[in-house]
Design a protein around this motif. Structure first.
Motif, PDB file in Angstrom:
ATOM      1  N   HIS A 226     -39.847  50.602   3.173  1.00  0.00           N
ATOM      2  CA  HIS A 226     -38.954  51.562   3.034  1.00  0.00           C
ATOM      3  C   HIS A 226     -38.397  52.091   4.171  1.00  0.00           C
ATOM      4  CE1 HIS A 226     -39.372  51.312  -1.539  1.00  0.00           C
ATOM      5  NE2 HIS A 226     -40.665  51.429  -1.418  1.00  0.00           N
ATOM      6  N   SER A 227     -39.244  51.675   5.595  1.00  0.00           N
ATOM      7  CA  SER A 227     -38.683  52.014   6.825  1.00  0.00           C
ATOM      8  C   SER A 227     -39.088  53.379   6.828  1.00  0.00           C
ATOM      9  CB  SER A 227     -37.286  51.748   7.086  1.00  0.00           C
ATOM     10  OG  SER A 227     -37.235  50.222   6.955  1.00  0.00           O
ATOM     11  N   VAL A 228     -40.218  54.056   6.494  1.00  0.00           N
ATOM     12  CA  VAL A 228     -40.625  55.554   6.534  1.00  0.00           C
ATOM     13  C   VAL A 228     -40.849  55.823   7.945  1.00  0.00           C
ATOM     14  CG1 VAL A 228     -42.233  57.089   5.721  1.00  0.00           C
ATOM     15  CG2 VAL A 228     -41.473  55.521   4.311  1.00  0.00           C
TER      16      VAL A 228
ATOM     17  N   ALA B 241     -38.630  58.351  10.097  1.00  0.00           N
ATOM     18  CA  ALA B 241     -39.406  59.675  10.560  1.00  0.00           C
ATOM     19  C   ALA B 241     -39.229  59.988  12.029  1.00  0.00           C
ATOM     20  CB  ALA B 241     -40.726  59.740   9.997  1.00  0.00           C
ATOM     21  N   ALA B 242     -39.533  58.811  12.716  1.00  0.00           N
ATOM     22  CA  ALA B 242     -39.492  58.763  14.217  1.00  0.00           C
ATOM     23  C   ALA B 242     -38.261  58.907  14.652  1.00  0.00           C
ATOM     24  CB  ALA B 242     -40.055  57.554  14.654  1.00  0.00           C
TER      25      ALA B 242
ATOM     26  N   ARG C 184     -34.272  54.342  10.961  1.00  0.00           N
ATOM     27  CA  ARG C 184     -34.542  53.144   9.957  1.00  0.00           C
ATOM     28  C   ARG C 184     -33.699  51.795  10.318  1.00  0.00           C
ATOM     29  NH1 ARG C 184     -31.599  54.405   4.620  1.00  0.00           N
ATOM     30  NH2 ARG C 184     -30.181  53.094   5.530  1.00  0.00           N
ATOM     31  N   GLU C 185     -32.610  51.931  10.901  1.00  0.00           N
ATOM     32  CA  GLU C 185     -32.018  50.682  11.408  1.00  0.00           C
ATOM     33  C   GLU C 185     -32.342  49.985  12.157  1.00  0.00           C
ATOM     34  OE1 GLU C 185     -29.045  47.812  10.998  1.00  0.00           O
ATOM     35  OE2 GLU C 185     -29.044  49.551   9.851  1.00  0.00           O
ATOM     36  N   VAL C 186     -32.914  50.851  13.409  1.00  0.00           N
ATOM     37  CA  VAL C 186     -33.882  50.162  14.552  1.00  0.00           C
ATOM     38  C   VAL C 186     -35.173  49.393  13.715  1.00  0.00           C
ATOM     39  CG1 VAL C 186     -35.210  50.446  16.533  1.00  0.00           C
ATOM     40  CG2 VAL C 186     -32.821  51.458  16.314  1.00  0.00           C
ATOM     41  N   GLN C 187     -35.885  49.755  12.840  1.00  0.00           N
ATOM     42  CA  GLN C 187     -36.963  49.229  12.461  1.00  0.00           C
ATOM     43  C   GLN C 187     -36.612  48.138  11.644  1.00  0.00           C
ATOM     44  OE1 GLN C 187     -39.523  51.975   9.975  1.00  0.00           O
ATOM     45  NE2 GLN C 187     -40.882  50.299   9.459  1.00  0.00           N
ATOM     46  N   GLN C 188     -35.680  48.314  10.948  1.00  0.00           N
ATOM     47  CA  GLN C 188     -35.356  46.963  10.058  1.00  0.00           C
ATOM     48  C   GLN C 188     -34.896  46.009  10.951  1.00  0.00           C
ATOM     49  OE1 GLN C 188     -32.338  48.847   7.290  1.00  0.00           O
ATOM     50  NE2 GLN C 188     -33.924  49.269   5.778  1.00  0.00           N
TER      51      GLN C 188
ATOM     52  N   GLU D 295     -38.189  44.423  12.613  1.00  0.00           N
ATOM     53  CA  GLU D 295     -38.898  43.614  11.550  1.00  0.00           C
ATOM     54  C   GLU D 295     -38.282  42.306  11.021  1.00  0.00           C
ATOM     55  OE1 GLU D 295     -39.647  46.454   8.599  1.00  0.00           O
ATOM     56  OE2 GLU D 295     -41.610  46.988   9.443  1.00  0.00           O
ATOM     57  N   ALA D 296     -36.846  42.335  11.075  1.00  0.00           N
ATOM     58  CA  ALA D 296     -36.288  40.943  10.692  1.00  0.00           C
ATOM     59  C   ALA D 296     -36.216  40.010  11.907  1.00  0.00           C
ATOM     60  CB  ALA D 296     -34.677  41.348  10.620  1.00  0.00           C
ATOM     61  N   GLY D 297     -36.529  40.493  12.969  1.00  0.00           N
ATOM     62  CA  GLY D 297     -36.758  39.499  13.983  1.00  0.00           C
ATOM     63  C   GLY D 297     -38.111  38.706  14.159  1.00  0.00           C
ATOM     64  N   GLN D 298     -38.967  39.367  13.560  1.00  0.00           N
ATOM     65  CA  GLN D 298     -40.416  39.072  13.413  1.00  0.00           C
ATOM     66  C   GLN D 298     -40.655  37.910  12.552  1.00  0.00           C
ATOM     67  OE1 GLN D 298     -42.803  42.782  12.666  1.00  0.00           O
ATOM     68  NE2 GLN D 298     -42.522  43.256  14.852  1.00  0.00           N
TER      69      GLN D 298
END
Length: 182
Positions: free
Chosen positions: A69-71, A75-76, A110-114, A117-120
């Protein structure tokens, strides 16, 4: 000499000659007859055999996320955005800027985290199988051309004939018998 003795002798000679000629004809017809083999063509068909071929393939997959959920990113981003918004303006404008910075920062985080993670990715090895078809020619028989008594003929045989001639009895080739002339 009497006429009847002469006529009898002539008839006897002719009769004996006729019998000798007949015996020669019978003996001549009893001689083996042979036909010349003029061509042998194999008859073939294509046989297809399917088989399975398997190989190991390295596959890249997206790594599983620990925060679906990219919490953490939200949050950060909200904290950083709120801090930046708090630096703007004064009084009630400062509160509005802080709230707006927190909301914008949360969305951006949230967008940065997604995206991160999509690139991993994770590499795994999978076995992939598919069917291939092998084909080859198989001989099913032979088309044999032969010449006998001035005429051309064709026969289909299961086995390749041996030699260059075939014995003929009553006009029919004898494929299973020896074909050598003595």
């Amino acid at each position: 000499m009497s006429k009847s003795i002469v006529v009898g002798s002539v008839l006897a000679v002719l009769g004996l000659g006729g019998m000798a000629f007949g015996a020669w004809q019978v003996q001549e017809s009893r001689q083996p007859q042979f036909a010349d083999i003029t061509g042998v063509e194999p008859l073939t068909r294509t046989v297809e055999t399917p088989r399975e071929v398997c190989e190991n393939v390295v596959v890249q997959r997206q790594a599983p996320t620990r925060d679906p959920h990219s919490v953490v990113g939200t949050a950060a981003g909200a904290i950083v955005g709120g801090l930046l918004g708090n630096q703007v303006g004064g009084g009630s404008g400062k509160k509005i800027a802080t709230v707006a910075g927190a909301i914008g920062g949360g969305l951006a985080g949230r967008e940065v985290q997604q995206r991160v993670e999509a690139g991993q990715t994770v590499s795994t090895t999978e076995q992939r199988c598919h069917t291939v078809t092998d084909s080859h020619q198989e001989t099913t028989g032979y088309e044999v051309s032969w010449r006998y008594d001035g005429q051309s003929h064709t026969s289909r045989l299961d086995q390749r004939p041996q030699g260059e001639t075939v014995r003929v009895v009553n006009g029919e080739p004898q494929w299973g018998e020896p074909r050598s002339q003595s």
